[in-house]
Design a protein around this motif. Structure first.
Motif, PDB file in Angstrom:
ATOM      1  N   PRO A  42     -37.237 -13.671   2.054  1.00  0.00           N
ATOM      2  CA  PRO A  42     -35.831 -13.542   1.677  1.00  0.00           C
ATOM      3  C   PRO A  42     -35.571 -12.234   0.946  1.00  0.00           C
ATOM      4  O   PRO A  42     -36.487 -11.576   0.457  1.00  0.00           O
ATOM      5  CB  PRO A  42     -35.605 -14.751   0.754  1.00  0.00           C
ATOM      6  CG  PRO A  42     -36.730 -15.690   1.055  1.00  0.00           C
ATOM      7  CD  PRO A  42     -37.887 -14.814   1.424  1.00  0.00           C
ATOM      8  N   ALA A  43     -34.303 -11.893   0.878  1.00  0.00           N
ATOM      9  CA  ALA A  43     -33.917 -10.678   0.167  1.00  0.00           C
ATOM     10  C   ALA A  43     -34.183 -10.828  -1.322  1.00  0.00           C
ATOM     11  O   ALA A  43     -34.175 -11.929  -1.862  1.00  0.00           O
ATOM     12  CB  ALA A  43     -32.440 -10.380   0.405  1.00  0.00           C
ATOM     13  N   GLU A  44     -34.428  -9.709  -1.975  1.00  0.00           N
ATOM     14  CA  GLU A  44     -34.618  -9.742  -3.420  1.00  0.00           C
ATOM     15  C   GLU A  44     -33.262  -9.964  -4.098  1.00  0.00           C
ATOM     16  O   GLU A  44     -32.289  -9.275  -3.795  1.00  0.00           O
ATOM     17  CB  GLU A  44     -35.226  -8.427  -3.903  1.00  0.00           C
ATOM     18  CG  GLU A  44     -36.685  -8.268  -3.497  1.00  0.00           C
ATOM     19  CD  GLU A  44     -37.571  -9.376  -4.060  1.00  0.00           C
ATOM     20  OE1 GLU A  44     -37.377  -9.770  -5.221  1.00  0.00           O
ATOM     21  OE2 GLU A  44     -38.456  -9.842  -3.322  1.00  0.00           O
ATOM     22  N   SER A 204     -20.936 -16.224  -0.994  1.00  0.00           N
ATOM     23  CA  SER A 204     -21.809 -15.428  -1.848  1.00  0.00           C
ATOM     24  C   SER A 204     -21.647 -15.867  -3.298  1.00  0.00           C
ATOM     25  O   SER A 204     -20.680 -16.555  -3.660  1.00  0.00           O
ATOM     26  CB  SER A 204     -21.468 -13.941  -1.714  1.00  0.00           C
ATOM     27  OG  SER A 204     -20.130 -13.697  -2.115  1.00  0.00           O
ATOM     28  N   GLY A 253     -29.696 -14.387  -3.326  1.00  0.00           N
ATOM     29  CA  GLY A 253     -30.145 -13.244  -2.546  1.00  0.00           C
ATOM     30  C   GLY A 253     -30.196 -13.466  -1.057  1.00  0.00           C
ATOM     31  O   GLY A 253     -30.254 -12.503  -0.284  1.00  0.00           O
ATOM     32  N   THR A 254     -30.180 -14.724  -0.630  1.00  0.00           N
ATOM     33  CA  THR A 254     -30.447 -15.036   0.774  1.00  0.00           C
ATOM     34  C   THR A 254     -29.552 -16.166   1.278  1.00  0.00           C
ATOM     35  O   THR A 254     -29.290 -17.125   0.550  1.00  0.00           O
ATOM     36  CB  THR A 254     -31.923 -15.472   0.935  1.00  0.00           C
ATOM     37  OG1 THR A 254     -32.781 -14.463   0.404  1.00  0.00           O
ATOM     38  CG2 THR A 254     -32.268 -15.709   2.393  1.00  0.00           C
ATOM     39  N   ASP A 269     -30.133 -11.592   4.820  1.00  0.00           N
ATOM     40  CA  ASP A 269     -29.643 -10.848   3.657  1.00  0.00           C
ATOM     41  C   ASP A 269     -28.132 -10.705   3.860  1.00  0.00           C
ATOM     42  O   ASP A 269     -27.680  -9.899   4.670  1.00  0.00           O
ATOM     43  CB  ASP A 269     -30.321  -9.477   3.590  1.00  0.00           C
ATOM     44  CG  ASP A 269     -29.911  -8.666   2.358  1.00  0.00           C
ATOM     45  OD1 ASP A 269     -28.735  -8.779   1.933  1.00  0.00           O
ATOM     46  OD2 ASP A 269     -30.737  -7.909   1.844  1.00  0.00           O
ATOM     47  N   LYS A 271     -25.744  -9.583   1.906  1.00  0.00           N
ATOM     48  CA  LYS A 271     -25.137  -8.341   1.429  1.00  0.00           C
ATOM     49  C   LYS A 271     -25.287  -7.231   2.462  1.00  0.00           C
ATOM     50  O   LYS A 271     -24.317  -6.541   2.805  1.00  0.00           O
ATOM     51  CB  LYS A 271     -25.777  -7.929   0.101  1.00  0.00           C
ATOM     52  CG  LYS A 271     -25.129  -6.733  -0.559  1.00  0.00           C
ATOM     53  CD  LYS A 271     -25.761  -6.456  -1.916  1.00  0.00           C
ATOM     54  CE  LYS A 271     -25.113  -5.268  -2.610  1.00  0.00           C
ATOM     55  NZ  LYS A 271     -25.725  -5.011  -3.948  1.00  0.00           N
ATOM     56  N   LYS A 272     -26.499  -7.062   2.982  1.00  0.00           N
ATOM     57  CA  LYS A 272     -26.748  -6.021   3.980  1.00  0.00           C
ATOM     58  C   LYS A 272     -26.318  -6.464   5.378  1.00  0.00           C
ATOM     59  O   LYS A 272     -26.011  -5.631   6.230  1.00  0.00           O
ATOM     60  CB  LYS A 272     -28.229  -5.649   3.984  1.00  0.00           C
ATOM     61  CG  LYS A 272     -28.703  -5.016   2.683  1.00  0.00           C
ATOM     62  CD  LYS A 272     -30.199  -4.680   2.768  1.00  0.00           C
ATOM     63  CE  LYS A 272     -30.689  -4.041   1.476  1.00  0.00           C
ATOM     64  NZ  LYS A 272     -32.156  -3.764   1.522  1.00  0.00           N
ATOM     65  N   PRO A 276     -31.403 -11.210  10.916  1.00  0.00           N
ATOM     66  CA  PRO A 276     -32.219 -12.167  10.162  1.00  0.00           C
ATOM     67  C   PRO A 276     -33.547 -12.462  10.861  1.00  0.00           C
ATOM     68  O   PRO A 276     -33.717 -12.184  12.048  1.00  0.00           O
ATOM     69  CB  PRO A 276     -31.333 -13.417  10.134  1.00  0.00           C
ATOM     70  CG  PRO A 276     -30.543 -13.335  11.397  1.00  0.00           C
ATOM     71  CD  PRO A 276     -30.283 -11.860  11.616  1.00  0.00           C
TER      72      PRO A 276
END
Length: 392
Positions: A42-44, A204, A253-254, A269, A271-272, A276
């Motif tokens: 997963p994303a940080e 989010s 984060g995910t 992610d 945000k970005k 996936p």
């Protein structure tokens, strides 16, 4: 086009059949390729509290978006009787279960093809999504009595913006996200979407955007909450993908997206909004539910009658529970004390109660035909984001 004509056309096109069998039907898997076989990372998370959506209640803990989901019930719901509300899509009813006795104590007649029972943002009302009936039926969770039925086109699923201003109707067949006043249900904005089968979503941490799954075209959308517009769209990297439930990780984060054809969860992610990765869980991965302590996520694998358990800290699957004799675990929720996972048995006209400590089946309760998005209510939380109960 009238509602009846619209849905007849959809039926002839073969799409409605997928809805009738609940969040899609298994498709041919020929040529479907494995993706991301390794455990996806997963994303940080970013633990600095971002500025939230104006009007949204402040985040309690940037390390756990579900911090309000533990402990005492809100004063709004503390005197509501504990019940499990089960929409039976083929019976056009809602079965009401007393969780203390595992018995159906009431059957409520509602509109045609109820798909989900959704707690309102202010926690005071349960909305039954009568998809083919083009309406929402209100249930008073304090008394169990039905209230008004509100005309709403194609309400397959229902969410609420974190500021409590709008209900967001997932109009699957209409190919629209319809923003409506959260209290009156009057339309504020209709947002056409260029994908098929919008059905599930999650927001989010800051509430400024949400991720939507498009079941029939295998796509994801990123939607600006305040702007009420699509700001990102992507095709999942697997032929025949059918994304289902969407859930945000506790650290924000995910996003995790269940996929019943990929037999696992996509790790995104948000945000970005990059491509996936896939983590396989079991056949027909469908519903996603966070444990009361925010440490684990329960994943219902409808195609094999099992529940996979994902550990957020370890970022991996740690257990798999199988229903004795099989079954079709679909949508549901966790009890207020976190001890029981409740899931509808989509193709078996039953509901499962599962011990979250051991994975043992506590009860298998007969209900109407085609049980789908059941709601366990009340639950802890300050407000509801919709679906079968996503609380923050």
């Amino acid at each position: 086009m009238s509602p009846s004509t619209k849905h007849t056309a959809a039926l002839l096109g073969g799409v409605l059949l997928a809805v009738l069998t609940g969040c899609g039907t298994p498709a041919e898997k020929t040529n479907v390729q494995a993706v991301g076989s390794e455990a996806a990372r997963p994303a940080e998370p970013d633990h600095v509290a971002p500025p939230g959506l104006p009007g949204m209640p402040p985040v309690l803990d940037t390390k756990d978006v579900y911090a309000a989901d533990r402990g005492k019930l809100s004063p709004v719901v503390k005197d509501f009787p504990s019940r499990v509300y089960v929409p039976n899509t083929n019976s056009d009813t809602v079965s009401v279960i007393d969780p203390a006795t595992y018995k159906v104590i009431k059957t409520i007649k509602v509109g045609r093809q109820p798909q989900h029972v959704v707690p309102s943002w202010d926690l005071k009302t349960l909305w039954v999504n009568n998809d083919i009936g083009d309406s929402l039926t209100a249930i008073d969770p304090a008394t169990g009595k039905t209230g008004p039925t509100v005309p709403v086109s194609d309400p397959y699923n229902l969410y609420f913006t974190p500021d409590g201003k709008y209900a967001v109707v997932m109009a699957s067949m209409d190919r629209q996200l319809v923003f409506r006043d959260a209290h009156t249900m009057k339309t504020a904005k209709t947002l056409p979407v260029d994908c098929a089968g919008v059905n599930h979503a999650d927001f989010s941490t800051d509430g400024r955007y949400f991720i939507v799954s498009c079941e029939f075209s295998g796509e994801l959308l990123k939607v600006d909450t305040a702007g009420m517009k699509v700001v990102g769209q992507q095709k999942l990297p697997l032929k025949g993908a059918m994304p289902q439930d969407v859930k945000l990780s506790p650290d924000g984060g995910t996003f995790y997206i269940a996929d019943m054809i990929a037999d696992g969860i996509w790790v995104l992610d948000g945000k970005k909004f990059t491509t996936p990765k896939l983590l396989r869980t079991g056949k027909g991965a469908h519903g996603l539910y966070v444990s009361r302590d925010s440490k684990e996520m329960y994943i219902s694998n409808r195609g094999e009658g099992s529940i996979s358990v994902f550990d957020f800290a370890r970022r991996e699957l740690v257990k798999k529970w199988r229903l004795p004799g099989g079954g079709s675990p679909d949508m549901g929720g966790v009890s207020a004390d976190g001890k029981v996972l409740w899931l509808s048995g989509r193709y078996n006209a039953e509901v499962y109660a599962i011990d979250t400590a051991t994975g043992k089946q506590l009860a298998r309760i007969p209900v109407g035909s085609g049980p789908h998005g059941l709601a366990v209510y009340p639950q802890p939380g300050r407000y509801s984001l919709g679906h079968t109960g996503v609380f923050r």
